[in-house]
Design a protein around this motif. Structure first.
Motif, PDB file in Angstrom:
ATOM      1  N   UNK A   8       0.823  -1.212   0.000  1.00  0.00           N
ATOM      2  CA  UNK A   8       0.000   0.000   0.000  1.00  0.00           C
ATOM      3  C   UNK A   8       0.855   1.259   0.000  1.00  0.00           C
ATOM      4  N   UNK A   9       1.853   1.287   0.872  1.00  0.00           N
ATOM      5  CA  UNK A   9       2.723   2.464   0.964  1.00  0.00           C
ATOM      6  C   UNK A   9       3.469   2.689  -0.341  1.00  0.00           C
ATOM      7  N   UNK A  10       3.971   1.613  -0.935  1.00  0.00           N
ATOM      8  CA  UNK A  10       4.678   1.731  -2.211  1.00  0.00           C
ATOM      9  C   UNK A  10       3.766   2.296  -3.293  1.00  0.00           C
ATOM     10  N   UNK A  11       2.534   1.798  -3.367  1.00  0.00           N
ATOM     11  CA  UNK A  11       1.589   2.297  -4.374  1.00  0.00           C
ATOM     12  C   UNK A  11       1.245   3.763  -4.142  1.00  0.00           C
ATOM     13  N   UNK A  12       1.083   4.158  -2.876  1.00  0.00           N
ATOM     14  CA  UNK A  12       0.797   5.553  -2.568  1.00  0.00           C
ATOM     15  C   UNK A  12       1.931   6.466  -3.027  1.00  0.00           C
ATOM     16  N   UNK A  13       3.166   6.039  -2.787  1.00  0.00           N
ATOM     17  CA  UNK A  13       4.298   6.876  -3.179  1.00  0.00           C
ATOM     18  C   UNK A  13       4.522   6.854  -4.687  1.00  0.00           C
ATOM     19  N   UNK A  14       4.256   5.721  -5.329  1.00  0.00           N
ATOM     20  CA  UNK A  14       4.346   5.693  -6.791  1.00  0.00           C
ATOM     21  C   UNK A  14       3.345   6.680  -7.388  1.00  0.00           C
ATOM     22  N   UNK A  15       2.119   6.658  -6.863  1.00  0.00           N
ATOM     23  CA  UNK A  15       1.105   7.595  -7.357  1.00  0.00           C
ATOM     24  C   UNK A  15       1.549   9.039  -7.144  1.00  0.00           C
ATOM     25  N   UNK A  16       2.166   9.310  -5.984  1.00  0.00           N
ATOM     26  CA  UNK A  16       2.621  10.676  -5.688  1.00  0.00           C
ATOM     27  C   UNK A  16       3.800  11.082  -6.564  1.00  0.00           C
ATOM     28  N   UNK A  17       4.828  10.225  -6.628  1.00  0.00           N
ATOM     29  CA  UNK A  17       6.048  10.580  -7.343  1.00  0.00           C
ATOM     30  C   UNK A  17       5.846  10.568  -8.857  1.00  0.00           C
ATOM     31  N   UNK A  18       5.406   9.425  -9.372  1.00  0.00           N
ATOM     32  CA  UNK A  18       5.245   9.291 -10.821  1.00  0.00           C
ATOM     33  C   UNK A  18       4.077  10.154 -11.303  1.00  0.00           C
ATOM     34  N   UNK A  19       2.990  10.177 -10.518  1.00  0.00           N
ATOM     35  CA  UNK A  19       1.849  11.007 -10.894  1.00  0.00           C
ATOM     36  C   UNK A  19       2.234  12.467 -10.996  1.00  0.00           C
ATOM     37  N   UNK A  20       3.020  12.942 -10.031  1.00  0.00           N
ATOM     38  CA  UNK A  20       3.465  14.338 -10.072  1.00  0.00           C
ATOM     39  C   UNK A  20       4.350  14.587 -11.289  1.00  0.00           C
ATOM     40  N   UNK A  21       5.300  13.682 -11.534  1.00  0.00           N
ATOM     41  CA  UNK A  21       6.223  13.870 -12.659  1.00  0.00           C
ATOM     42  C   UNK A  21       5.482  13.957 -13.979  1.00  0.00           C
TER      43      UNK A  21
END
Length: 260
Positions: A238-251
C-alpha cells in the motif's frame, strides 16, 4: 515476563533507540528542525515549496543515476539491520510465532499481501490527496514538488524504486519491528503503536503541519491493520503504491496541472 524472557530481551530498549537514531528517529529530529526553519522565514508556510527526489547532477545523467541508486540502497540499511536483529537476536516468541515470521515480510501469502495492499491504497489515496490540498489552502502545508529528476530514460524507474524503498523502510522499521519489540518487552501494544505514529508524523513535518497530521493518522491505521493481520506485506504494498502515485503522478501531471 519470566526471568528467562527478561534475559532474552535484555538490551532491547537500547537496541530500539539505536535503530531509531540510525533511521527514522533521526529523520524526525531533522524534520522538526526544518519545520522551525520554515516557520521563521519571512514568507508563509503555504508560499514555500518542498522539493523531493531531486536531481543531484542533472548535467551528467549517468552520474545522477548512480547517486540516486546509492541513496536508495543506503536508505535500506536500517531494514537490513532490523531483519538481522529479528533473526539473530530474535528474543521470545510473539503471538505464537518467531519474530521473523511475525513480521510477515516474506512471500508466504503474495495474493493476500497484494490484494489487501491495493485495497488500502484505494481507500487512502484519494482522501489523502484531498487532505493535502485542504491543508495547503489553510496555510498548514508547503507545496510539495514530489519529483524533480532530470528528463532521462531512467527517471520513472528510479521514482518507482524510491517509492518501494520508502514503503519497505517505514513499514518494516516503524510498524513491524517496533510493535514486535514492544510485545517482547511487555509493553501494551498500543503504547508502541502510538509512539510509532508520532514518530512517523514527526518525520513528515518538513512538508508542513498538514502532512504531519495526515501521516500520523495513516500510521495509526497501518498499525491497527498490522496488529490484526500480523503481516507487514500488505502495508509495504500500500505504501509503495501511494508513493508511486505521488512521485510518478506528479512527474507526469505537474507540467499540465497548475494546482499541483
Amino acid at each position: 515476563m519470566t526471568a528467562t524472557d527478561d534475559r532474552a530481551t535484555r538490551g532491547f530498549g537500547i537496541e530500539i533507540a539505536i535503530v531509531l537514531a540510525l533511521s527514522l528517529g533521526r529523520s524526525a529530529t531533522y524534520a522538526v528542525l526544518n519545520l522551525i526553519e520554515r516557520l521563521t522565514r519571512p514568507e508563509a508556510l503555504s508560499e514555500q515549496t518542498t522539493s523531493m527526489n531531486q536531481a543531484i547532477t542533472p548535467d551528467r545523467p549517468w552520474l545522477d543515476l548512480a547517486y540516486q541508486l546509492a541513496q536508495i540502497i543506503f536508505a535500506l540499511a536500517p531494514v537490513a539491520l532490523v531483519l538481522y536483529l529479528l533473526v539473530f537476536r530474535a528474543g521470545p516468541m510473539v503471538w505464537g510465532m518467531t519474530p521473523r515470521r511475525a513480521l510477515g515480510f516474506d512471500l508466504r501469502r503474495p495474493g493476500f499481501d497484494l490484494s489487501r495492499g491495493v485495497l488500502i491504497f484505494a481507500a487512502i489515496g484519494i482522501p489523502g490527496l484531498g487532505f493535502y490540498l485542504a491543508a495547503r489552502q489553510l496555510g498548514l502545508n508547503t507545496t510539495i514538488a514530489a519529483a524533480n529528476l532530470s528528463d532521462a530514460w531512467w527517471s520513472i524507474p528510479v521514482l518507482v524504486l524510491a517509492a518501494a524503498q520508502n514503503g519497505v523502510l517505514e513499514q518494516v522499521v516503524m510498524i513491524g519491528y517496533l510493535l514486535i519489540r514492544a510485545r517482547q518487552l511487555g509493553w501494551a501494544w498500543w503504547q508502541m503503536w502510538l509512539l510509532a505514529a508520532v514518530i512517523r508524523g514527526g518525520y513528515h513535518l518538513y512538508q508542513g503541519f498538514g502532512q504531519g497530521v495526515a501521516n500520523f493518522l495513516m500510521a495509526l491505521i497501518f498499525g491497527l491493520l498490522y496488529y490484526r493481520w500480523k503481516r507487514i506485506g500488505p502495508l509495504v504494498v500500500a505504501h509503495t503504491l501511494l508513493d508511486i502515485a505521488s512521485f510518478v503522478g506528479y512527474a507526469l501531471a505537474a507540467p499540465y496541472l497548475d494546482w499541483l
